[in-house]
Design a protein around this motif. Sequence first.
Motif, PDB file in Angstrom:
ATOM      1  N   ARG A   1       0.844  -1.216   0.000  1.00 15.63           N
ATOM      2  CA  ARG A   1       0.000   0.000   0.000  1.00 15.63           C
ATOM      3  C   ARG A   1       0.872   1.257   0.000  1.00 15.63           C
ATOM      4  N   ILE A   2       1.970   1.208   0.750  1.00 16.71           N
ATOM      5  CA  ILE A   2       2.886   2.354   0.819  1.00 16.71           C
ATOM      6  C   ILE A   2       3.366   2.704  -0.587  1.00 16.71           C
ATOM      7  N   ARG A   3       3.719   1.682  -1.329  1.00 13.80           N
ATOM      8  CA  ARG A   3       4.164   1.868  -2.701  1.00 13.80           C
ATOM      9  C   ARG A   3       3.034   2.446  -3.564  1.00 13.80           C
ATOM     10  N   ALA A   4       1.854   1.838  -3.417  1.00 10.82           N
ATOM     11  CA  ALA A   4       0.737   2.251  -4.268  1.00 10.82           C
ATOM     12  C   ALA A   4       0.343   3.703  -4.012  1.00 10.82           C
ATOM     13  N   LEU A   5       0.522   4.160  -2.772  1.00  7.94           N
ATOM     14  CA  LEU A   5       0.102   5.521  -2.422  1.00  7.94           C
ATOM     15  C   LEU A   5       1.225   6.534  -2.613  1.00  7.94           C
ATOM     16  N   GLY A   6       2.385   6.072  -3.063  1.00 10.60           N
ATOM     17  CA  GLY A   6       3.459   7.016  -3.381  1.00 10.60           C
ATOM     18  C   GLY A   6       4.307   7.451  -2.200  1.00 10.60           C
ATOM     19  N   PHE A   7       4.214   6.729  -1.095  1.00 15.18           N
ATOM     20  CA  PHE A   7       5.049   7.065   0.059  1.00 15.18           C
ATOM     21  C   PHE A   7       6.461   6.506  -0.102  1.00 15.18           C
ATOM     22  N   CYS A   8       7.394   7.117   0.619  1.00 12.63           N
ATOM     23  CA  CYS A   8       8.707   6.529   0.868  1.00 12.63           C
ATOM     24  C   CYS A   8       8.726   6.048   2.321  1.00 12.63           C
TER      25      CYS A   8
END
Lengths: 309, 545
Positions: free
Chosen positions: B391-398
């Motif tokens: 989810r972190i990846r999908a939402l554009g977080f680092c």
Amino acid sequence: MDANDPIPASVIGGYLGAGKTTLVNHLLRHAGGRRLAVLVNEFGDLPIDADLIVGAGERLIAIAGGCVCCAYGSDLIAGLEDLAGLPDRPDHVLIEASGVALPGSIGAALSLVPFFRLDAILVLADAGAIAAQLADRFMGDTLHRQIASADLVLLNKADLVSARELAATGSRLASLAPAARIVPAHRASVPVEIALGLHAGRAWRDAAGAGPTHVTAAFETLSCVLDGAFDVAPLAAALARPELGVLRAKGLLQDRAGRLMVLQLAGGRHETEVVAAKGARAGRLVLIGQAGCLARNAIGAAIEAARCR
Amino acid sequence: MFTIYEARKILTMNPARPLASHVAVRDGRILGTGSVEELAGWGAHRLDRRFADKVLMPGLVEGHCHVSEGVFWRSVYCGYFDRMDPDGRIWPGLKSIEAVLARLGEAETALDHRDLPLSGWALDPIYFGSRRVDRHDLDRISVTRPIGVMHASGHILNVNSRALDLAGLLRPGISHPGIPLGEDGLPSGELKGPDAMMAVGRHAGFDREAQASDEPGLRQFARLCVRKGVTTATDLANLLPDEAVDMMLRVTGEDGFPVRIVPFRRFHGLGVGDLIKRAGELKARSSDRLRLGGIKLFADGSIQGFSARLRWPGYYGGQPNGLWYIAPEQLAEALELALAGGIMVHIHTNGDEATELVLDTMEKVLRRRQGPDHRFTLQHCQLADAAQFRRIRALGFCVNLFPNHHYYWGEQHYAMTLGPERATRMNACASALASGVPLAIHSDAPVTPLAPLFTAWCAVNRLSAAGRVMGGAERIGIAEALRAITLGAAYTLKLDGEIGSIECGKRADFAVLEDDPDEMPPERLKDIRVWGTIQGGRVFDAAAI
């Protein structure tokens, strides 16, 4: 008040939107001569109505009637010490907690600062929203802990739900906070005596027989003149029993050893303390409850049971 | 005229030419890497061969630390592990309470006035068995001056009787969960949690807000950066009052100041709207060596302080769940306004429930508003599992993970806070990379020492101080770890176009090493010797700093 008496401090907690700021402004408007000091975590979204502000500095806002509002930043204890050092010592401190803070922890922190005593933990709940908030996946347990720490739960915006819903929510909250009293409110407008307790001077005038003054029709006051000696601490504990319906009490009574004792009660929280005589006459007790909810017979029995024989 | 540096080896982190023997520098920036012949085409130059036996790599980027590391060194180091101070002196770790008291006693004799406070830091009594430090121990050093010793975790403070007395707490009848009492009914001198610590701390020389604008501390911090190969470091977070910003601009702007500082404005004391506005104002005041404009939010507390928010099944010992430091409504407003204003947001989430709240909130916000390339970063994010990383990846977080925890507190997480499975999963660097999440790793100095190569070693080996491998499957390779402490961290700061690799056009920021990371066995990565740094083309010799 004597300069050495601890300053009573109330914690005002509850989730965002429950009415904490409304309550603070209501109390400032009806302070009745008390000099209130409001401590807020931050000046972010200013908690004081603009028309009440008479002057604003970086850390201190001056409010009509000799009241002030201070931001304490990350150090509550330093903020309290600053207040205790003000030239005009406040009569009562209101600590407005953030929406996710645990008011019980703030109450515990108060015990670490000389010059203050925890008067009451007031937790506001939005009558229409609290049930969903208590069930919230992320915030639910925090809300439970807030409610459980309350001495008085102000079930606010009570006018926006049906009587039936209000009753159901009230009993739910009572089950979460068995020692607390649940007080329905509309726009957080509870009598100042409920939120802050009885103002020393006025309370004794009332006790002399003047009857209720500031308490609205929704609440009733019971004033007693009690001669003789009492076991004061057991009396306080007895008056704190939920079935007696006492929201607030203040007494100045003589104890078995002939000492003058002050009795303070806020919901389930009660304390007694020896006081210097200061010319006051012992033998007064004032109680406040919701109209029709003060169990007069049980209260009378509790008083008689505590009378020294 | 420009300079060509010759080196034994240059690890460029530029895949187009990963290794080189020379790098050309003009006006503090890189003209290119290659052979002398290739670089000579830029024109008149001088060849600098002083690094001919050294290895250059991109200047290290510490993506989560606090400049207050430089302030703490004014207090007495009481830690269990050896640690280097800004002078380069290595203070041996103290292996017993007696040794701690002896070092404090030595420092005490150097103070003049009998009532000056004496402060120590980095105490870690968990290594001393069940024996706790109490006020009587510290009273043996002095009863006239207040003494306070901060624990390594930052969650407990030990004080002497004088400090308690000054705070009005040397009395019976104290009833507070953070203040254990001794057999005599008086506080034992151990203070747990912020309220109890603050009630006494400032009488013993600890004032957190004052640390934010401490000029000598900033200078000391910078010296430590040179010793550790760091050319860009965050200060995460700071209240950044104007006087602190003025001071930091002045000091970092001095010709000899060796590091780029990236301070984040802590969300505190302002409403969300004012915070975003303030961040924009700060951003406009940025200089090359002071990059302002980011904000830091806190979602929860810490795992070892039992104040992190955990998902089911919660803490290993059944402790109540931790504390929220932000309401979802405030978080949503901050994320939305930051996206609208182009403000960079780093969010402290230690527990996996805190991470979950941020992900859920961001998902809702991103449905309402575009957030191209926002790179908001989850700081610590220690307990994220594979599904959360997706989810972190999908939402554009680092993410900026905290592998140092395995070394310093891995055994405690295993036995006390989280239990074996989650203790070996936490700071799952391999899972993060497998999900394509941009990864940085950090020290959180002064919580653990500022030393990105040590942090890389932690991520590569995942050893606890007791020597146990804490989740071998989450180990990452040396190349991945080195990337995390250079380009990876730079990416989370939106500086990867400027720093993090050695290639044409970027800032001439290098770590100058005595040893070649490619030749070091993984278990010795932490032992790589740092000669110093080159920052913006300026050479800083650690031995002379």
